[in-house]
Every structure is written in C-alpha cells, then in structure tokens.
Design an enzyme around this catalytic site. Structure first.
Site, PDB file in Angstrom:
ATOM      1  N   ARG A 234       0.832  -1.195   0.000  1.00  0.00           N
ATOM      2  CA  ARG A 234       0.000   0.000   0.000  1.00  0.00           C
ATOM      3  C   ARG A 234       0.873   1.253   0.000  1.00  0.00           C
ATOM      4  NH1 ARG A 234      -3.329  -3.178  -1.179  1.00  0.00           N
ATOM      5  NH2 ARG A 234      -5.422  -3.497  -0.327  1.00  0.00           N
ATOM      6  N   GLU A 263      -3.654   7.541  -5.869  1.00  0.00           N
ATOM      7  CA  GLU A 263      -3.714   6.760  -7.097  1.00  0.00           C
ATOM      8  C   GLU A 263      -4.842   7.269  -7.985  1.00  0.00           C
ATOM      9  OE1 GLU A 263      -3.941   2.642  -5.936  1.00  0.00           O
ATOM     10  OE2 GLU A 263      -1.882   2.645  -5.158  1.00  0.00           O
ATOM     11  N   HIS A 282      -0.801  -0.289  -9.532  1.00  0.00           N
ATOM     12  CA  HIS A 282      -1.509  -1.149  -8.573  1.00  0.00           C
ATOM     13  C   HIS A 282      -2.174  -2.332  -9.277  1.00  0.00           C
ATOM     14  CE1 HIS A 282      -3.125  -0.803  -4.207  1.00  0.00           C
ATOM     15  NE2 HIS A 282      -2.936  -2.061  -4.543  1.00  0.00           N
TER      16      HIS A 282
END
Length: 323
Positions: A234, A263, A282
């Site tokens: 994360r 993000e 991600h």
C-alpha cells in the site's frame, strides 16, 4: 439465507456456487443502486474494495438490518475503513493470499528490472545505443540479502521464489517465527536493524496506525547505500518525499512501486522524473486466473457459516486503527 453478490459477473462461477448451496438464494447486482434495492433482507454480501465509497458504506449501515457477514473478494480493507467502515457487528472475511503467487512474481520482476538496470537498457534501446558499460552497474541476487517486511501470504510466496536465487532471506513481522523460508525474523521494533542488512527490501505488510510511513527518512537512512526498495503493498506505507530524496541523492539504487499514496500518482509527482524508479498502477495481482480458488474460499466459508463454525480469513476490522 439470501446473499447479495455485488461483483463482476466473471469473478467466479456463481452458478456453481448456487448449485453447491441450493438452500440459499444468491442475487447478483450491478452497481450500488441495485445493491441497495436487494440488501434489506440479505444476511450475506459478497463484494470487493472498489465497490466502496462513503455513500455505499453509509447505505449498508442504514439499509441492511439483517446483514451478518461480508465476504470480500479482495484482501485490504484500509480504504473501506477510510470511507466509513462496515456496519457494527458484521463479520468481515477477505480473500487474503488469493493472488499472492502472482503478486510475488510481480515484486521479483520489478526488483530484477532495477537490479539488472533494464530501465537503463530500455533508454539505450530508444537511442539505438549499444551501451555495454551499463553492465558494470548491474547487481546479481546471488548471495545477497533480501528483507521482506510483512511475512504473510505475499511475503511467504515471495520468499519461496527467491530461495533458488541463492539469496539470504530475512523478515520483519509481529508474530512470524524463523523457519525454512526465513533465516531470521525481526520484530517491528528492530526494523532499522533488519533494513541495514538488506540489499533488497520488499514491503508487503498491511496499513495500520503503526505502519503508515514506516519507510521514512529515518528508516531509509538505515538501509544500505545502493539497496533496492520494492513496495508491493500500500502507498501509505512509504513517505514518498523521503523516498524521492533517498533516490535523488543516490542513497538507493532504485525503487519499484506498485502502490502510491494517491492513485493514480499525480503527474506532478517528482517520482516520475527519476530514471531509477519503476512504477506500475496497482496491478500486481493482474493476470492470475484464481476464480476457482476464490469460489472454493467462499464455498468453504458458507459451509462454516451454516455449521456455526469460525470463518476463515476473518478481518479484525474493529481494532484496525489507521491514524
């Protein structure tokens, strides 16, 4: 029991789940509005992290009086807690470890890209340059030390795959004990000591109040000069300003990030400007066909739920503090 399935239709074989549990009613919905229309008499919800925003979290707390259990098809719940969390008293289970093999492969691929200077070679390729001197800056994993911060499913799968490289594997964990995978495991209180030994640091732990910005100026300074950092977990685990300074000043050879604090990573982030940074959006779990495994996880938990037995992969979300 009625179960609302707010997931993509291709996530797993829902018809097979219904066949295995004919006494239960499974209703798949598209979107939050359909979920709200079906949730009032549901005891179970199957969903994923991306379904959650503040409105959805609030809806569950006010429109789902019979809800007893939420089964997540993803693992992390930190973004859900920030969006308002789960209804009080509801059991939450996740799919931790489901994509661990694929994520481990991605982490190693990113680390190797930096160690073997593939970004430099890619830039040379764009120039049509035959620049053999780049090889002098390459690093072999053989007899090097990797420190895996967070030795859950992803950390363990990564350790398994790094063993054949001839690496010394150490870890940092709250509870994990040394075994055939890890030669030594440090408690979090000795994080800097573990980092100081590592040529490659792989971060795969969860986000809590204790782990936010655990990679910061102080811990980066503790790392070996020339080390590589990979964050496969994360974005909140890394102080990106501190990381930029460590990379810009040459303390680290490079950093690979599959997650960032914001993000998508804003175009203005200076991390985009560095030639020794690798960033993926991600997607480290992408490409893995784990639908059958996910079906079995949910199937097993429904059987446990029916029998009054403890559910697997239960999330202690009530005690997770994000700071």
């Amino acid at each position: 029991m009625k179960a609302v399935l707010y997931i993509r239709p291709d996530r797993f074989d829902m018809a097979e789940l219904a066949r295995r549990h004919p006494a239960h009613r499974f209703v798949r919905v598209d979107g939050a509005a359909e979920a709200e229309a079906e949730i009032a008499d549901a005891e179970m919800l199957v969903t994923w992290t991306s379904a959650y925003d503040e409105a959805f979290a609030a809806m569950l707390k006010t429109k789902a009086p019979k809800l007893r259990w939420i089964q997540m098809t993803t693992s992390g719940v930190d973004s859900i807690l920030r969006a308002g969390g789960f209804p009080e008293g509801v059991v939450v289970t996740n799919s931790a470890g489901l994509s661990a093999p694929m994520i481990a492969e991605h982490a190693i691929a990113m680390a190797l890209m930096l160690a073997h200077r593939l970004r430099d070679y890619d830039a040379a390729f764009a120039r049509r340059g035959w620049e053999r001197d780049i090889k002098d800056r390459m690093m072999s994993f053989f007899r090097k030390t990797v420190c895996i911060v967070g030795v859950g499913a992803i950390g363990q799968e990564t350790a398994k795959r790094l063993k054949p490289f001839g690496m010394k594997i150490i870890g940092v964990s709250r509870a994990y004990k040394p075994d055939d995978l890890f030669e030594e495991v440090y408690p979090r209180a000795r994080l800097k000591e573990a980092l100081a030994r590592a040529d490659v640091v792989l971060v795969s732990t969860i986000v809590t109040a204790d782990t936010v910005d655990m990679i910061n100026d102080e811990t980066l300074a503790a790392m070996k000069k020339g080390a590589i950092l990979v964050n496969i977990a994360r974005g909140d685990l890394v102080d990106e300003d501190a990381l930029y300074r460590a990379l810009r000043d040459g303390h680290l050879t490079g950093a690979a990030l599959d997650a960032t604090k914001v993000e998508p990573l804003p175009a203005a982030s200076p991390l985009w400007t560095l030639p020794n940074v690798a960033i993926t959006p991600h997607i480290s779990s992408g490409g893995a066909d784990n639908s059958a495994v996910l079906l079995d996880i949910i199937d097993d938990n429904i059987r446990r739920f029916d029998a009054g037995r403890p559910l697997t992969r239960r999330v202690d979300w009530e005690n997770m503090k994000l700071g």
